[in-house]
Design a protein around this motif. Sequence first.
Motif, mmCIF file in Angstrom:
data_model
loop_
_atom_site.group_PDB
_atom_site.id
_atom_site.type_symbol
_atom_site.label_atom_id
_atom_site.label_comp_id
_atom_site.label_asym_id
_atom_site.label_seq_id
_atom_site.Cartn_x
_atom_site.Cartn_y
_atom_site.Cartn_z
ATOM 1 N N LEU A 19 -1.767 -11.275 -6.504
ATOM 2 C CA LEU A 19 -2.530 -10.101 -6.078
ATOM 3 C C LEU A 19 -2.189 -8.881 -6.925
ATOM 4 C CD1 LEU A 19 -2.304 -10.519 -2.201
ATOM 5 C CD2 LEU A 19 -4.410 -10.540 -3.551
ATOM 6 N N ILE A 20 -0.902 -8.655 -7.137
ATOM 7 C CA ILE A 20 -0.491 -7.489 -7.916
ATOM 8 C C ILE A 20 -0.867 -7.677 -9.390
ATOM 9 C CG2 ILE A 20 1.475 -6.092 -8.655
ATOM 10 C CD1 ILE A 20 0.618 -5.722 -5.730
ATOM 11 N N GLY A 21 -0.778 -8.912 -9.871
ATOM 12 C CA GLY A 21 -1.205 -9.168 -11.242
ATOM 13 C C GLY A 21 -2.670 -8.833 -11.440
ATOM 14 N N THR A 22 -3.507 -9.226 -10.487
ATOM 15 C CA THR A 22 -4.929 -8.903 -10.568
ATOM 16 C C THR A 22 -5.153 -7.406 -10.434
ATOM 17 O OG1 THR A 22 -5.692 -11.044 -9.757
ATOM 18 C CG2 THR A 22 -7.150 -9.184 -9.400
ATOM 19 N N LEU A 23 -4.444 -6.779 -9.498
ATOM 20 C CA LEU A 23 -4.595 -5.338 -9.310
ATOM 21 C C LEU A 23 -4.288 -4.585 -10.595
ATOM 22 C CD1 LEU A 23 -5.059 -3.012 -7.251
ATOM 23 C CD2 LEU A 23 -2.588 -3.010 -6.885
ATOM 24 N N ASN A 24 -3.211 -4.948 -11.259
ATOM 25 C CA ASN A 24 -2.851 -4.261 -12.491
ATOM 26 C C ASN A 24 -3.880 -4.484 -13.589
ATOM 27 O OD1 ASN A 24 -0.514 -3.089 -11.471
ATOM 28 N ND2 ASN A 24 0.767 -4.845 -12.012
ATOM 29 N N THR A 25 -4.450 -5.686 -13.648
ATOM 30 C CA THR A 25 -5.485 -5.977 -14.640
ATOM 31 C C THR A 25 -6.704 -5.096 -14.424
ATOM 32 O OG1 THR A 25 -4.770 -8.269 -14.890
ATOM 33 C CG2 THR A 25 -7.039 -7.775 -15.509
ATOM 34 N N VAL A 26 -7.083 -4.928 -13.160
ATOM 35 C CA VAL A 26 -8.273 -4.145 -12.824
ATOM 36 C C VAL A 26 -8.047 -2.648 -13.001
ATOM 37 C CG1 VAL A 26 -9.755 -3.476 -10.877
ATOM 38 C CG2 VAL A 26 -9.234 -5.884 -11.273
ATOM 39 N N LEU A 27 -6.833 -2.195 -12.712
ATOM 40 C CA LEU A 27 -6.555 -0.757 -12.754
ATOM 41 C C LEU A 27 -6.176 -0.240 -14.139
ATOM 42 C CD1 LEU A 27 -4.566 -0.180 -9.442
ATOM 43 C CD2 LEU A 27 -6.994 0.203 -9.891
ATOM 44 N N ALA A 37 6.609 -2.781 -5.039
ATOM 45 C CA ALA A 37 5.680 -1.919 -4.303
ATOM 46 C C ALA A 37 4.686 -2.713 -3.476
ATOM 47 C CB ALA A 37 4.922 -1.016 -5.275
ATOM 48 N N ALA A 38 4.728 -4.033 -3.566
ATOM 49 C CA ALA A 38 3.734 -4.881 -2.906
ATOM 50 C C ALA A 38 3.686 -4.653 -1.406
ATOM 51 C CB ALA A 38 4.012 -6.354 -3.204
ATOM 52 N N ARG A 39 4.832 -4.435 -0.780
ATOM 53 C CA ARG A 39 4.855 -4.250 0.671
ATOM 54 C C ARG A 39 4.001 -3.070 1.109
ATOM 55 N NH1 ARG A 39 8.954 -6.730 3.698
ATOM 56 N NH2 ARG A 39 10.303 -8.084 2.467
ATOM 57 N N ARG A 40 3.882 -2.063 0.255
ATOM 58 C CA ARG A 40 3.104 -0.882 0.625
ATOM 59 C C ARG A 40 1.624 -1.056 0.317
ATOM 60 N NH1 ARG A 40 7.199 1.371 -2.389
ATOM 61 N NH2 ARG A 40 5.732 2.064 -3.985
ATOM 62 N N ALA A 81 -8.372 -6.127 -0.371
ATOM 63 C CA ALA A 81 -8.373 -5.634 -1.747
ATOM 64 C C ALA A 81 -8.829 -4.191 -1.865
ATOM 65 C CB ALA A 81 -9.261 -6.536 -2.611
ATOM 66 N N ARG A 82 -9.830 -3.813 -1.093
ATOM 67 C CA ARG A 82 -10.322 -2.435 -1.195
ATOM 68 C C ARG A 82 -9.218 -1.439 -0.846
ATOM 69 N NH1 ARG A 82 -15.053 -5.023 0.657
ATOM 70 N NH2 ARG A 82 -16.918 -4.564 -0.612
ATOM 71 N N VAL A 83 -8.511 -1.712 0.237
ATOM 72 C CA VAL A 83 -7.432 -0.814 0.647
ATOM 73 C C VAL A 83 -6.320 -0.817 -0.396
ATOM 74 C CG1 VAL A 83 -5.658 -0.388 2.389
ATOM 75 C CG2 VAL A 83 -7.973 -1.034 3.088
ATOM 76 N N MET A 84 -6.035 -1.972 -0.978
ATOM 77 C CA MET A 84 -4.996 -2.062 -2.000
ATOM 78 C C MET A 84 -5.356 -1.181 -3.198
ATOM 79 S SD MET A 84 -3.094 -5.506 -3.278
ATOM 80 C CE MET A 84 -4.615 -6.345 -3.706
ATOM 81 N N ILE A 85 -6.612 -1.216 -3.607
ATOM 82 C CA ILE A 85 -7.068 -0.373 -4.722
ATOM 83 C C ILE A 85 -6.943 1.095 -4.356
ATOM 84 C CG2 ILE A 85 -9.086 0.292 -6.086
ATOM 85 C CD1 ILE A 85 -9.994 -2.706 -5.796
ATOM 86 N N GLN A 86 -7.384 1.459 -3.160
ATOM 87 C CA GLN A 86 -7.305 2.849 -2.721
ATOM 88 C C GLN A 86 -5.859 3.333 -2.662
ATOM 89 O OE1 GLN A 86 -9.562 2.226 0.927
ATOM 90 N NE2 GLN A 86 -11.182 3.582 0.182
ATOM 91 N N ARG A 87 -4.968 2.464 -2.169
ATOM 92 C CA ARG A 87 -3.556 2.846 -2.074
ATOM 93 C C ARG A 87 -2.942 3.028 -3.450
ATOM 94 N NH1 ARG A 87 -1.475 -1.272 2.763
ATOM 95 N NH2 ARG A 87 -2.348 -0.089 4.498
ATOM 96 N N ALA A 88 -3.341 2.211 -4.405
ATOM 97 C CA ALA A 88 -2.821 2.358 -5.768
ATOM 98 C C ALA A 88 -3.265 3.678 -6.376
ATOM 99 C CB ALA A 88 -3.296 1.191 -6.634
#
Length: 230
Positions: free
Chosen positions: A21-29, A41-44, A50-57
């Motif tokens: 999940l974090i690997g994908t998030l970093n690729t997208v961001l 930082a994954a716990r937070r 996914a939408r909330v994860m992007i918003q939190r990042a």
Amino acid sequence: MHAPLVVFDLDGTLVDTAPDLIGTLNTVLAPEGIPPVTLDAARRLVGAGARVMIQRAFAAHQRVCDETNLERLFQAFIAHYSDHIAEQSRPFPGAIEAMDHLESRGWRFAICTNKLEGLARRLLGALGIDGRFPVICGQDTFGVPKPDPTPLLRTISAAGADRAAAVMVGDTTTDIRTARAARIPVIAVDFGYSDVPPAQLGADHTISSFAELAAAAHAMLRRDETAASG
């Protein structure tokens, strides 16, 4: 008499999905200029979809992601994650053995996650454990995500189980609130992705390893049976 049922959350409860999940998030961001998110930082970030994860990042860097950009990034996230869903994700230690133990004593299993159902099925299939779950419910399965109790209650019903013989296992406030609203006993794992200390989640029982699951699940059912008879 209905067989007892354990309803598992997926990410951070049954499967350690944070690396993919974090690997994908970093690729997208990365194209957005957002610094890479560390696994620490994954716990937070993980646990609410996914939408909330992007918003939190974005929020972690004092940036706002508007709805148009959020939807674009969400679609990019889903596309990339689908192709890399089980590169590093694995069931938490002892999870398979715990299910084997419970299954030998007549328990059945289901999944109720805020992951999209298709992604949940893809992940469990890639890990070779999808056959253990006759019902796999995602945030889109019944049109409403947790913590609304509807997904959990309908998952139990679809599994042919009785609510009085069901136990939920999760790792976040979302899971606890869902179970409470459905009036289902709930076990929290303390190794998941909660941004709240596990002891403060308000679960009926907290476990630190899957070796403790069977005893906790049986205790939850005995407690409810005693309450009902009293």
